[in-house]
Write a protein that holds these residues in place. Structure first.
Motif, PDB file in Angstrom:
ATOM      1  N   GLU A 107     -13.116  -5.880  -5.844  1.00  0.00           N
ATOM      2  CA  GLU A 107     -12.324  -5.206  -6.857  1.00  0.00           C
ATOM      3  C   GLU A 107     -10.869  -5.626  -6.700  1.00  0.00           C
ATOM      4  O   GLU A 107     -10.437  -6.033  -5.627  1.00  0.00           O
ATOM      5  CB  GLU A 107     -12.427  -3.686  -6.716  1.00  0.00           C
ATOM      6  CG  GLU A 107     -13.802  -3.136  -7.024  1.00  0.00           C
ATOM      7  CD  GLU A 107     -13.855  -1.624  -6.972  1.00  0.00           C
ATOM      8  OE1 GLU A 107     -12.801  -0.972  -7.155  1.00  0.00           O
ATOM      9  OE2 GLU A 107     -14.939  -1.092  -6.739  1.00  0.00           O
ATOM     10  N   CYS A 137      -7.160  -4.441  -6.454  1.00  0.00           N
ATOM     11  CA  CYS A 137      -6.465  -3.214  -6.055  1.00  0.00           C
ATOM     12  C   CYS A 137      -4.957  -3.429  -6.083  1.00  0.00           C
ATOM     13  O   CYS A 137      -4.476  -4.536  -5.840  1.00  0.00           O
ATOM     14  CB  CYS A 137      -6.886  -2.785  -4.651  1.00  0.00           C
ATOM     15  SG  CYS A 137      -8.654  -2.463  -4.476  1.00  0.00           S
ATOM     16  N   LYS A 166      -9.993   1.700   0.047  1.00  0.00           N
ATOM     17  CA  LYS A 166     -10.459   2.904  -0.648  1.00  0.00           C
ATOM     18  C   LYS A 166     -10.402   4.136   0.246  1.00  0.00           C
ATOM     19  O   LYS A 166     -10.279   5.252  -0.240  1.00  0.00           O
ATOM     20  CB  LYS A 166     -11.880   2.697  -1.171  1.00  0.00           C
ATOM     21  CG  LYS A 166     -11.932   1.777  -2.365  1.00  0.00           C
ATOM     22  CD  LYS A 166     -13.333   1.726  -2.916  1.00  0.00           C
ATOM     23  CE  LYS A 166     -13.376   0.985  -4.235  1.00  0.00           C
ATOM     24  NZ  LYS A 166     -14.709   1.034  -4.836  1.00  0.00           N
ATOM     25  N   GLU A 196      -5.056   1.965  -6.060  1.00  0.00           N
ATOM     26  CA  GLU A 196      -5.944   2.105  -7.201  1.00  0.00           C
ATOM     27  C   GLU A 196      -6.687   0.793  -7.383  1.00  0.00           C
ATOM     28  O   GLU A 196      -6.079  -0.271  -7.418  1.00  0.00           O
ATOM     29  CB  GLU A 196      -5.154   2.466  -8.457  1.00  0.00           C
ATOM     30  CG  GLU A 196      -4.521   3.831  -8.398  1.00  0.00           C
ATOM     31  CD  GLU A 196      -3.819   4.236  -9.676  1.00  0.00           C
ATOM     32  OE1 GLU A 196      -3.793   3.440 -10.641  1.00  0.00           O
ATOM     33  OE2 GLU A 196      -3.294   5.357  -9.708  1.00  0.00           O
ATOM     34  N   CYS A 197      -8.006   0.889  -7.477  1.00  0.00           N
ATOM     35  CA  CYS A 197      -8.843  -0.304  -7.593  1.00  0.00           C
ATOM     36  C   CYS A 197      -9.661  -0.267  -8.877  1.00  0.00           C
ATOM     37  O   CYS A 197     -10.119   0.796  -9.304  1.00  0.00           O
ATOM     38  CB  CYS A 197      -9.787  -0.400  -6.399  1.00  0.00           C
ATOM     39  SG  CYS A 197      -8.951  -0.498  -4.814  1.00  0.00           S
ATOM     40  N   ASN A 198      -9.822  -1.431  -9.486  1.00  0.00           N
ATOM     41  CA  ASN A 198     -10.637  -1.569 -10.698  1.00  0.00           C
ATOM     42  C   ASN A 198     -11.652  -2.659 -10.501  1.00  0.00           C
ATOM     43  O   ASN A 198     -11.440  -3.661  -9.995  1.00  0.00           O
ATOM     44  CB  ASN A 198      -9.762  -1.917 -11.907  1.00  0.00           C
ATOM     45  CG  ASN A 198      -8.793  -0.810 -12.232  1.00  0.00           C
ATOM     46  OD1 ASN A 198      -9.082   0.354 -12.048  1.00  0.00           O
ATOM     47  ND2 ASN A 198      -7.634  -1.195 -12.688  1.00  0.00           N
TER      48      ASN A 198
END
Length: 76
Positions: A29, A31, A59, A74-76
């Motif tokens: 991901e 981040c 995380k 914040e991770c996507n």
């Protein structure tokens, strides 16, 4: 003949174990660290891709608050 069967079984075991780990390491991901003030974003870093144990560590990192400005990953 037994030696050939033993080598074949060892090769198959190695092939299965190596491919089973690939899926876990492909869990990646992007981040970034985001800083908020009164619920509004005031600063953020550019996104960096993290995978595997690095992603899990990010995380698990709790937000850091200095005064009224929390900074969190914040991770996507």
């Amino acid at each position: 003949m037994k030696r050939k069967m033993l080598y074949a079984a060892g090769f198959i075991l190695m092939a299965v174990s190596l491919t089973s780990c690939e899926e876990w390491f492909n869990d990646c991901e992007v981040c970034k660290q985001v800083t908020y003030e009164n619920g509004n974003v005031i600063n953020q870093t550019s996104g960096t891709e993290y995978c595997g144990t690095q992603l899990l560590a990010i995380k698990a990192t709790p937000p850091v608050t200095i005064g009224n400005t929390p900074t969190q990953w914040e991770c996507n």
